[in-house]
Each structure stands twice: as structure tokens, then as C-alpha cells.
Write a protein that holds these residues in place. Sequence first.
Motif, PDB file in Angstrom:
ATOM      1  N   LEU A  35       1.332   2.783  -9.927  1.00  0.00           N
ATOM      2  CA  LEU A  35       0.184   2.626  -8.929  1.00  0.00           C
ATOM      3  C   LEU A  35      -0.598   4.507  -9.502  1.00  0.00           C
ATOM      4  O   LEU A  35      -0.178   5.442  -9.517  1.00  0.00           O
ATOM      5  N   ILE A  37      -2.706   7.354  -8.827  1.00  0.00           N
ATOM      6  CA  ILE A  37      -3.332   8.104  -6.795  1.00  0.00           C
ATOM      7  C   ILE A  37      -3.912   9.539  -7.540  1.00  0.00           C
ATOM      8  O   ILE A  37      -3.388   9.523  -8.680  1.00  0.00           O
ATOM      9  N   ALA A  44      -6.974   7.448  -1.612  1.00  0.00           N
ATOM     10  CA  ALA A  44      -5.694   6.925  -2.321  1.00  0.00           C
ATOM     11  C   ALA A  44      -4.122   7.584  -1.093  1.00  0.00           C
ATOM     12  O   ALA A  44      -3.060   6.955  -1.779  1.00  0.00           O
ATOM     13  N   ALA A  47      -2.226   4.646  -0.084  1.00  0.00           N
ATOM     14  CA  ALA A  47      -1.719   3.408  -1.151  1.00  0.00           C
ATOM     15  C   ALA A  47      -0.133   4.197  -0.921  1.00  0.00           C
ATOM     16  O   ALA A  47       1.234   3.516  -0.533  1.00  0.00           O
ATOM     17  N   ALA A  48      -0.323   6.103  -1.816  1.00  0.00           N
ATOM     18  CA  ALA A  48       0.911   6.433  -1.014  1.00  0.00           C
ATOM     19  C   ALA A  48       2.055   6.728  -0.261  1.00  0.00           C
ATOM     20  O   ALA A  48       3.085   6.691   0.053  1.00  0.00           O
ATOM     21  N   MET A  62       4.463   5.280  -9.273  1.00  0.00           N
ATOM     22  CA  MET A  62       3.723   6.286  -9.253  1.00  0.00           C
ATOM     23  C   MET A  62       3.097   7.213 -10.355  1.00  0.00           C
ATOM     24  O   MET A  62       3.744   8.384 -11.103  1.00  0.00           O
ATOM     25  N   VAL A 109      -9.517   6.402  -7.098  1.00  0.00           N
ATOM     26  CA  VAL A 109      -8.000   5.434  -7.013  1.00  0.00           C
ATOM     27  C   VAL A 109      -8.290   5.907  -5.461  1.00  0.00           C
ATOM     28  O   VAL A 109      -8.613   5.723  -4.989  1.00  0.00           O
ATOM     29  N   PRO A 110      -7.012   4.896  -4.947  1.00  0.00           N
ATOM     30  CA  PRO A 110      -5.518   4.442  -5.697  1.00  0.00           C
ATOM     31  C   PRO A 110      -6.777   3.234  -7.178  1.00  0.00           C
ATOM     32  O   PRO A 110      -7.705   2.372  -6.150  1.00  0.00           O
ATOM     33  N   ASN A 123      -8.679  -1.446  -7.293  1.00  0.00           N
ATOM     34  CA  ASN A 123      -8.995  -0.696  -7.228  1.00  0.00           C
ATOM     35  C   ASN A 123      -8.997  -0.788  -5.815  1.00  0.00           C
ATOM     36  O   ASN A 123      -9.690   0.090  -5.210  1.00  0.00           O
ATOM     37  N   PHE A 125      -8.838  -0.529  -2.580  1.00  0.00           N
ATOM     38  CA  PHE A 125      -7.973   0.412  -1.704  1.00  0.00           C
ATOM     39  C   PHE A 125      -7.507  -0.178  -0.126  1.00  0.00           C
ATOM     40  O   PHE A 125      -6.344  -0.360  -0.125  1.00  0.00           O
ATOM     41  N   THR A 129      -3.494  -1.743  -0.073  1.00  0.00           N
ATOM     42  CA  THR A 129      -2.436  -0.969   1.563  1.00  0.00           C
ATOM     43  C   THR A 129      -1.785  -2.770   2.372  1.00  0.00           C
ATOM     44  O   THR A 129      -0.836  -2.399   2.449  1.00  0.00           O
TER      45      THR A 129
END
Length: 328
Positions: A35, A37, A44, A47-48, A62, A109-110, A123, A125, A129
Motif C-alpha cells: 500500500l 500512501i 490516502a 487507507a492508512a 506500506m 495515492v492511495p 488506486n 481509494f 478501504t
Amino acid sequence: MAGDGEFERDQNYIATRITADGRDGYPVEPGRYRLVIARACPWANRAAIVRRLMGLEDVLSMGIAGPLHDERSWTFHLDPGGKDPVLDIERLQEAFFRREPGYPRGITVPAIVDIPTGQVVTNDFAQITLDLGHEWAAHQRDGAPDLYPEERRDEIDDVADKVFQDVNNGVYKCGFASTQGAYDRAYRRLWERMDWLEERLRSRRYLVGDTITEADVRLFPTLVRFDAVYHGHFKCNRQKLTELPALWAYARDLFQTPGFGDTIDFEQIKAHYYVVHSHINPTGIVPKGPESGGWLTPHGREELGGQPFGDGTPPGPPPQSERVPSLD
């Protein structure tokens, strides 16, 4: 940019999905994907957060692009030698070009990259998730929350769409508007929705139900950047977040919840917006403020009830290599 000066976001993403059954050719496999970011990017950031909440650090590595980029894409300028240590690339663009030579759309990103081929998988986003929350279920930590419970999906989708249109993307429509009329329309919609959120959060701890859901994950990255960037840089300046009692307390509640505030690097956030957007800030001067210590002050939201993780548990601390500067 539309003819009336309104900012229009390109939402054509690579929609390939990584799924448990591998129906798109990319099955969930521990260690296979990376991943990518940027700490600066709100999209992004989502997602983190979800990766942390699901406890996927050991199965999905990551990469972290630095806050600065040019027209060719995000770069790994903070890594030794200016290259991602796993993908061995200087720019995220290289992974997109390996998937589609001369890829014509935004390098965003992500992004999730297939490590063996070095090609970007997706990508998208919004879908990333959701898939981290469900398709990767076999590899999630014990106690991982359900951020998208089936019985609440219609309400989550409705709230998240309103937030996306008027707040997540609304701040950009203010900041990137090229006519007064376009700015005025975006500004009005932003603050109508912020007032709606303020009222909604006066009597409930979270946006939907009594636990954290995807709706909260999607709102938080915009709120946490509001005073540092959007209030001044994007001219979203009717009020600061700190002047909205319910939203400010709600944002602090999430910030102090493991998995949220421990993904935030305010210096990288400010460096990105104030340096990269040279058409808005041609001097490239990055402001010193605002002070960030207020994010750690008591919020009192526990009185509204609810449990952040429902029947689950909070995630442990992030890996040492992924820790952000402390606000202490």
C-alpha cells in the motif's frame, strides 16, 4: 476545471480489486502487495487508518511517499536514496506505467502495488478501504471492528456521499475555484454541510450508530487538516474547526483513538499543500501554526455513550518505522 470555474475531480480510477476469491486476478495474499500512501494526502489517510484498525501491518506493507511532488507524480524523496525500499522506484508513476505504459490519468495515492510485477493494482481509494475491511478478513487482527456493518450500509453510504460531495471534495472546490461564482457556490455548500454535521454530532458520538464506521473514517482526514490548511490556504474561512464545539470535540475524540491520530503528520500535511500548490501560494512559504497541542485536550464525548470499536478492541501501537512525530 469546468467552464464556470468550478473544480471537477477526475474520478476515473483503476478499479481492479484485490479480493478473497481473486476474481479480478489479484487474490488476497499476505506479503504480495504494498500500500502506497502519502501522509499529506487525505484520501490516502483513509487507507492508512483502516489498515491500522484492521491490524494488517504484517500482511500488507506500506510505502510512504514524501509530501512533495511535481507533474510526474509522488516521489519517495524521504527514503534512503530517494527510492521505495521494497518497490525500488523513485516515483509512484513507475508502478502505473508498468501497468499501463503512458498511463494518461492522475497518479494518485492511495495505490496498492503488486510487488512481484511492480504494477499498480488499484488506486480506487473508496473501494480500497471497504476491501481492507472485508476482503482481507482472514488476515485481520483479533478484535478488528466492522466499519461497514451490513445493517447500516445504506445510512453509511448516504452520510459518506454527502460528506464527500460537500466537505471532502468541497474544500478543494473552494480552494481550486477559478471564478468568484464557483468559489461562492462551493463555500455555501461546504458550510451548509458543516452546520449539518455540527448539529448531527451534538447528540451522537459517531456519524452512524454508536461505533466508528466508514463514515467517520472518511470525514476525519478533512477535519484534521481543516485549520492547518483548508481554513486559510483554501479560503474555507467562515470559522475554524476549533470554533465549532461538536465537530471539534468529535475530531479530538477520533484523533485520540488508536489508529487515527497516530497516522497524522502535520508538518508533512502543511509542506504538501503550501509548497505544491504554487498557483495558490507562489512564495512557497509554509506557515508555522496553528499549534497542534489542542488535539490532545479532553473532549468529553464519552458522555454520549457508544463504543469506538463495538465489541472489538483498539489496535496496538504502529510499527516503529511508521510512527509519526508526537504532539507531546
